[in-house]
Scaffold this active site. Structure first.
Site, PDB file in Angstrom:
ATOM      1  N   HIS A  67       0.838  -1.105  -0.176  1.00  0.00           N
ATOM      2  CA  HIS A  67       0.033   0.110   0.009  1.00  0.00           C
ATOM      3  C   HIS A  67       1.142   1.224   0.130  1.00  0.00           C
ATOM      4  CE1 HIS A  67       0.355  -1.217   4.414  1.00  0.00           C
ATOM      5  NE2 HIS A  67       0.896   0.064   4.611  1.00  0.00           N
ATOM      6  N   CYS A 175     -23.916  27.106   4.056  1.00  0.00           N
ATOM      7  CA  CYS A 175     -24.158  28.777   4.324  1.00  0.00           C
ATOM      8  C   CYS A 175     -23.546  29.005   5.763  1.00  0.00           C
ATOM      9  CB  CYS A 175     -25.530  29.082   4.118  1.00  0.00           C
ATOM     10  SG  CYS A 175     -26.676  28.434   5.478  1.00  0.00           S
TER      11      CYS A 175
END
Length: 633
Positions: A67, A175
């Site tokens: 990996h 927001c």
């Protein structure tokens, strides 16, 4: 993250004959490239080899899991290979490896550890390993893994498979307050996607945290991502994908246009971590970046302001109801009131440092958090070189400056540290960045606090000394600002001014701000009930909902109406809100809780006349809408 979602048939080889470990690595790297998530084969392979030099990734029992995290990886992926005869992969048990999985992960986060842990969990089953090695068909190989994962993780939701049913478009909406705009934009995008026949998933970064979070597999397989946000969101996960960044209001007003840009391929490719942007990718203006950084701080500060303000307001209410004298100890004469006032005060004490910390974090990511937090705290103490224990606090304004200066200073420190030896990379985030950043912000704030303190104190004295006429004009302006863009920069500027005034002990300003924000949705709702021929059937149906939103101080409920007829709706709302704000000031109304709408009216000073101001402003807006809007044919 499901293993089967990270594998494709292109990245699987069954029944391979491998002579050596190096040949196995070469073959697995080729499979990763075929999987389509490696943009630089050589760089990725170098990462694999570097990991193998540390120690072999063969774990025994015939299993090897090489990996690597690398900038060469566009999205998390797996390659798999079975070697029935086995290959010497230098396992600790000296046994050959016949089942090999290779993990590719982007160089951000720890997704490789998650995948590695999951693989080891399911590969511990000997029968499962035997089935995989015996598989002669790639579809069968994937089905064996899928069945095992469903058995091991029965309650886990299954991600959309990488086929024609996958989400074509992904989106993130956010927001500053995370109350209305966030969810309205999400709903608009979902409706537009359904109408256009485009599968879409929207992640909402609301006040309660991120919901419907996008998975790595979904990001890897989608056509592109829409980021409709007015505050900072996690962007590193989108590296290498086509991303369209825009305002949250665009997600509400023009969702179809945004989806079309993704589907037509017009969206630019996003590159994270300061890499050069692809040709055609538009830069945000410096002013908009500053606005987003500020709103990131405000959105994280709001819970402290709201909760602390309400606790303190209730403490005052209890003392008032029990007839306590309104002296310097008001709010603390009753035991319960004293407790509530103390807790609310603690929340208020955190407000300014939290604002500064999240502004700096928005600019410089995690390294900026410490710098902003300490800078904000120094602003509250007013620390100087002459007296480090305290001076004249620079307060809200000092915290704003600390957040921006600390964030940009940390970016500069990181850039300087890029020239240091790579061997020091591990200690940069835990030692070098904090040490240098803390020193810079400490010196800066101690130097600037006296000047910012004088400005802050002068502004507070000015507000406290304003005459009744001047306050009415101020209420008129602030109320009108709340309705100009209904959640945009003007609206937020007025709101931030109101919260800063609360922190300074001026409670009449917040009252004018809140009533100005409540008027637009309520006025529109009244107009839909009285002037029915001026609104469409859909608008009339949604009108009553606006009464609830207005009473809850959610100005954004007026946005759909303003978007459909801005030339008439916005001016009508501005006039009504301005009148309500002016009346609130004229009547001497006060508010210590910076949110809550009608639910905090019990702690509003002079609440009967505050209701009058709200009703008058809403009525003016409704009448103007009735006069200005044209009849619907």
């Amino acid at each position: 993250m499901r293993i089967v979602d990270l594998l494709s048939e292109n990245s699987i080889e069954l029944g391979a004959s491998i002579a050596s470990k190096s040949e196995a690595i070469d073959r697995l790297v080729e499979l990763q490239v075929k999987g389509g998530h490696i943009k630089d084969k050589d760089a990725y392979k170098a990462g694999i080899l570097a990991r193998e030099e540390m120690s072999s990734t063969a774990v025994g029992e015939g299993i090897a899991i090489p990996h690597a995290k690398s900038d060469a990886v566009e999205a998390p992926s797996l390659a798999a290979m079975t070697v029935p005869a086995g290959v010497d992969y230098e396992a600790m048990d000296d046994e050959p490896s016949n089942l090999l999985f290779m993990i590719a992960a982007p160089n951000n986060g720890d997704v490789h550890l998650e995948v590695l842990s999951r693989l080891m969990t399911i590969l511990m089953d000997e029968d499962f390993r035997a089935k995989l090695i015996a598989a002669t068909d790639k579809k069968q190989f994937l089905q064996i893994i899928d069945d095992m994962e469903k058995e091991k993780y029965p309650d886990e939701p299954v991600a959309v498979a990488k086929n024609d049913a996958a989400y074509k478009v992904l989106a993130v909406t956010a927001c500053p307050t995370g109350i209305a705009h966030t969810y309205m934009a999400a709903e608009a995008l979902e409706k537009a996607g359904a109408k256009m026949g485009v599968t879409i998933k929207v992640e909402t970064n609301g006040s309660g945290g991120a919901k419907n979070v996008l998975t790595d597999a979904e990001i890897a397989s989608c056509d592109g991502i829409i980021v409709a946000a007015d505050k900072a969101v996690e962007m590193s996960r989108f590296d290498g994908k086509k991303v369209l960044q825009t305002k949250v209001s665009d997600g509400i007003k023009k969702p179809e246009e945004l989806i079309n840009k993704i589907e037509s391929g017009d969206a630019p490719v996003y590159h994270h971590s300061g890499e050069k942007k692809a040709s055609g990718q538009a830069d945000e203006s410096f002013g908009r970046k500053l606005y987003k950084n500020l709103m990131n701080g405000v959105s994280n500060m709001l819970p402290f302001v709201v909760a602390g303000g309400i606790f303190i307001a209730v403490a005052f209410l209890i003392d008032a109801l029990t007839g306590a004298p309104q002296d310097s100890g008001f709010g603390s004469h009753n035991a319960v009131a004293a407790f509530l006032k103390t807790i609310g005060g603690y929340a208020f004490n955190f407000m300014v440092p939290v604002l500064s910390a999240f502004i700096a974090k928005s600019i410089a990511d995690r390294p900026g958090f410490l710098v902003g937090l300490v800078g904000g705290f120094l602003a509250t103490t007013g620390s100087t070189f002459a007296d480090v224990s305290g001076g004249v606090p620079s307060g809200f304004l000092g915290a704003l400056l600390a957040g921006f200066v600390g964030g940009f200073a940390m970016l500069g420190i990181e850039k300087l540290c890029d020239k240091m030896p790579k061997a020091l990379n591990g200690i940069k985030p835990v030692l070098i960045y904090p040490l240098a950043g803390l020193g810079v912000i400490a010196v800066f704030m101690c130097a600037i606090n006296p000047f910012m303190g004088m400005i802050n104190e002068g502004l507070n004295n000015f507000l406290a000394g304003m005459g009744s006429t001047s306050k009415v004009v101020l209420g008129l302006v602030l109320g009108g600002m709340m309705a100009i863009d209904m959640g945009g920069p003007f609206n937020k500027a007025a709101y931030v001014f109101g919260t800063a005034a609360i922190a300074a002990g001026n409670f009449d300003i917040m009252a004018a701000v809140m009533v100005g924000g409540m008027v637009p949705p309520i006025g529109i709702a009244i107009a839909t009930l009285i002037f029915k021929n001026k609104f469409t059937e859909e608008e009339r149906k949604s009108g009553p909902v606006n009464i609830i939103m207005g009473l809850s101080f959610i100005t954004e409920g007026a946005i759909p109406f303003a978007a459909s007829d801005p030339g008439r709706v916005i001016p009508s709302c501005i006039v009504g809100s301005a009148i309500a704000g002016a009346l609130s000031m004229l009547f001497g109304c006060t508010l210590m809780a910076p949110h809550g709408g009608v639910f905090v009216f019990a702690v509003v000073g002079n609440w009967p006349l505050y209701i009058v101001a709200l009703l008058v402003g809403s009525a003016v807006t409704a009448v103007l809408l009735g006069v200005l809007k044209k009849k619907i044919k």
